[in-house]
Design an enzyme around this catalytic site. Sequence first.
Site, PDB file in Angstrom:
ATOM      1  N   GLY A 168     -11.109  -6.324  12.464  1.00 40.53           N
ATOM      2  CA  GLY A 168     -11.232  -4.941  12.023  1.00 40.53           C
ATOM      3  C   GLY A 168     -10.670  -3.916  12.980  1.00 40.53           C
TER       4      GLY A 168
ATOM      5  CB  THR B 136     -14.769  -8.814   5.241  1.00 41.47           C
ATOM      6  OG1 THR B 136     -15.124  -8.646   6.604  1.00 41.47           O
ATOM      7  CG2 THR B 136     -14.938  -7.502   4.505  1.00 41.47           C
TER       8      THR B 136
ATOM      9  N   GLY C 240     -10.584  -9.428   8.171  1.00 40.13           N
ATOM     10  CA  GLY C 240     -10.024  -9.967   9.413  1.00 40.13           C
ATOM     11  C   GLY C 240     -10.371  -9.056  10.568  1.00 40.13           C
TER      12      GLY C 240
ATOM     13  NE  ARG D  35     -16.484  -5.115  15.475  1.00 38.30           N
ATOM     14  CZ  ARG D  35     -16.030  -5.565  14.309  1.00 38.30           C
ATOM     15  NH1 ARG D  35     -16.842  -5.834  13.325  1.00 38.30           N
ATOM     16  NH2 ARG D  35     -14.735  -5.735  14.114  1.00 38.30           N
TER      17      ARG D  35
HETATM   18  N1  ASP Z   1     -13.051  -6.855   9.127  1.00 33.85           N
HETATM   19  C1  ASP Z   1     -14.379  -7.262   9.512  1.00 33.85           C
HETATM   20  C2  ASP Z   1     -14.772  -6.525  10.756  1.00 33.85           C
HETATM   21  O1  ASP Z   1     -13.933  -6.391  11.628  1.00 33.85           O
HETATM   22  C3  ASP Z   1     -14.557  -8.697   9.787  1.00 33.85           C
HETATM   23  C4  ASP Z   1     -13.783  -9.654   8.990  1.00 33.85           C
HETATM   24  O2  ASP Z   1     -13.209  -9.338   7.981  1.00 33.85           O
HETATM   25  O3  ASP Z   1     -13.729 -10.787   9.389  1.00 33.85           O
HETATM   26  O4  ASP Z   1     -15.907  -6.183  10.873  1.00 33.85           O
END
Ligand code: ASP
Length: 382
Positions: free
Chosen positions: A284, A230, A282, A258
């Site tokens: 989420g 992200t 990460g 989602r």
């Molecule tokens: N935080 C993001 C989500 O969960 C994904 C990510 O940062 O890897 O959609």
Amino acid sequence: MKGTNGSIGRRKFIGSVTAVAGLGMTPSLSLLGQPAQPDSARMAPGNNHKGACCIASANGLRATSRAMELLSQGYDTADCIVQGVRIMEDDPSDNTVGYGGLPNEDGIVELDASVMHGPTHKSGAVAGIRNIKNPARVALEVLRRTNHCLLVGEGALKFAVRMGFKEENLLTEASRRDWLAWRASMSRIDDWLNDEQRDAPSGKVWLEPGLESGRGASLNPRPVPYHTGTVHCSIVTGKGDISSCTSTSGLSWKIPGRVGDSPIIGAGNYCDNDIGAAGATGRGESAIVTCGAFDIVQRMAKGLSPTEACLEVIDSVVKHCLKEKRHRDPKDPSRPDFDLKFYALRKDGAFGGATLFSGGTFAVHDGHTAKIIPAAYRFEKK
Ligand code: ASP
């Protein structure tokens, strides 16, 4: 007054926050009574920074430079970071966001983004939006042109088109191949055949250009993990005005529909002009159930440095997630089996970041140069 570790004394900072914000908060005893944070938190270089500053997740180094450049040209803080993040959204080689982002389990790219503007305390966000490569720009339109905070799916797309955004296919060739390889990697339990399960053809195979069968060759039988990634970006001006933005294609191969933490104000993005901003990248779901970004900003209001605030919320994530077996690392059940990173920027220009595991980094433009610096962490990577 400097603290013993060279950072602003905590009492002094509490004084300055309450004076600036007029919050009249007293520091929570439980926070002040916390055991000393690891060196990585106390020595974090961002604790002492003052003045205009922009931070981002590690993939957002270019975003910080662009945002600071626009800030020097007099643009609003929200425009600065949205235009910074746009660089990653437009870049097909960044498969975590915008064009080229990894798709959902049906092979369709669905994007989430939010923007929060400190001076007005307004937010705008879109979730599960398809076919528009700059969801952060759409989120900023939601913020500026509607009475709402969050538009999803079809409604978000319709709004974007009405605002003049162009619809396009966001699935790049590289992301499509990754998605196919992921499908094939599950083929013990579904109807997609991987290379091991396919018999060699008895003659030459007709290669049809443009079709997968035309490649004849394998779907590269590598293990295809879930990918995370992200871009988060926050900025503060020399006068203490703040904005924050988070944009993502979400977890790869997610269930269609989602929505992660990135468009959820308080989870993957939050900003309070009296205190500071925070964001997450990460897994989420863990930032959602801990209200991660909101909690970090509240902890900064009580006197923690940005790094300490991030680490404390990392601890809260660990505490809660380990209640569930599925989140425990099978080799060491005292550790989670996923990663999560938090980033924080305070009104006075101090900044920090923390991750679950060592080795994490984030980007900062401190008013002079843009660089990647190490994040504090809770667990040494094995
Ligand atoms: N935080 C993001 C989500 O969960 C994904 C990510 O940062 O890897 O959609």
